[in-house]
Design an enzyme around this catalytic site. Structure first.
Site, PDB file in Angstrom:
ATOM      1  N   HIS A  95      13.062 -45.839 -15.742  1.00 21.17           N
ATOM      2  CA  HIS A  95      11.679 -46.327 -15.659  1.00 21.17           C
ATOM      3  C   HIS A  95      11.095 -46.546 -17.056  1.00 21.17           C
ATOM      4  CE1 HIS A  95       7.550 -46.665 -14.050  1.00 21.17           C
ATOM      5  NE2 HIS A  95       7.207 -46.004 -15.147  1.00 21.17           N
ATOM      6  N   GLU A  96      11.317 -45.583 -17.950  1.00 23.20           N
ATOM      7  CA  GLU A  96      10.784 -45.718 -19.305  1.00 23.20           C
ATOM      8  C   GLU A  96      11.455 -46.861 -20.053  1.00 23.20           C
ATOM      9  OE1 GLU A  96       8.102 -44.367 -19.867  1.00 23.20           O
ATOM     10  OE2 GLU A  96       8.169 -42.963 -18.195  1.00 23.20           O
ATOM     11  N   HIS A  99       9.810 -50.096 -19.366  1.00 28.98           N
ATOM     12  CA  HIS A  99       8.672 -50.425 -20.240  1.00 28.98           C
ATOM     13  C   HIS A  99       9.149 -51.051 -21.552  1.00 28.98           C
ATOM     14  CE1 HIS A  99       5.614 -48.808 -17.702  1.00 28.98           C
ATOM     15  NE2 HIS A  99       6.064 -47.568 -17.752  1.00 28.98           N
TER      16      HIS A  99
END
Length: 225
Positions: A95-96, A99
């Site tokens: 998920h990170e 980004h």
């Protein structure tokens, strides 16, 4: 009675969302991913596979303190996720990295969110004082200024939603396509990502409810005049 229900909702919604994300994380942090890769390895693999060799992966203290720093171009993972080999750790790491991929592609909503940071921060800090001053002095003008300031903070939270959902979508796509998780692990991974997204939905909902309350208060004061 209506106000009591309203304040109960303001209290319960974020607590419920936090319980969901902590519960899902705790459960699936005990489930080891079949790949045996640590969160740091998952992040590094996805970054490399997408040509983001300049983005670093670092450990950070705390629990669920994972984040991507666009200024330093660093994905920071909490200790358990950095070294752990769980399904939850893989989901959070991916998920990170999502980004980081958004940043590299100049994703529109991420760009908008970054541009809103100073305005939202200012609005969040001054809105309460402006509205409180307006209530104490019965000055609707101050309340209106407070509403505009609060609206900037609320807009930031609303814009955050597509940013987070898109990062989670990228995460699922990457960890499946790169073989980090098996098909039978997709469901567990999605549960972790969905639970995390709930915290942002809850935050935006509470902010919108608060904004609506003060708008109605302002309208009521003007109608009384």
């Amino acid at each position: 009675m209506g106000f009591i229900v309203y304040f109960i909702l303001l209290l319960i919604i974020p607590i419920w969302a936090q319980m969901r994300v902590k519960g899902a994380y705790k459960k699936y942090s005990q489930v080891h991913a079949s790949s045996g890769m640590t969160g740091a390895q998952v992040a590094r693999k996805i970054l490399n596979d997408n040509g983001l060799h300049d983005v670093q992966v670092e450990e950070t203290r705390g629990t669920l303190t994972d984040h991507y720093d666009p200024r330093s171009k660093v994905v920071r993972l909490s200790t358990d996720n950095y070294y752990g080999t769980s399904v939850a750790g893989a989901a959070v790491a991916a998920h990170e990295v999502g980004h980081a991929m958004q940043d590299a592609e100049d994703y529109a909503f991420l760009r908008i969110r970054h541009s809103l940071v100073p305005v939202a921060s200012f609005g969040s800090n001054v809105s309460f004082f402006l509205i409180l001053a307006g209530i104490l002095m019965q000055a609707s003008g101050f309340i209106l200024l407070g509403i505009f300031a609060m609206a900037a903070a609320v807009l930031f939270q609303v814009v955050t939603l597509p940013v987070e959902f898109n990062a989670s979508s990228r995460a699922m796509e990457q960890i499946v396509s790169t073989g980090v998780i098996r098909n039978d692990e997709e469901r567990d991974t999605r549960k972790v990502l969905n639970a995390a997204a709930l915290t942002y939905v809850a935050g935006a909902l509470v902010a919108l409810l608060e904004l609506a309350r003060f708008i109605f208060m302002y309208l009521g004061m003007n109608n009384d005049d």
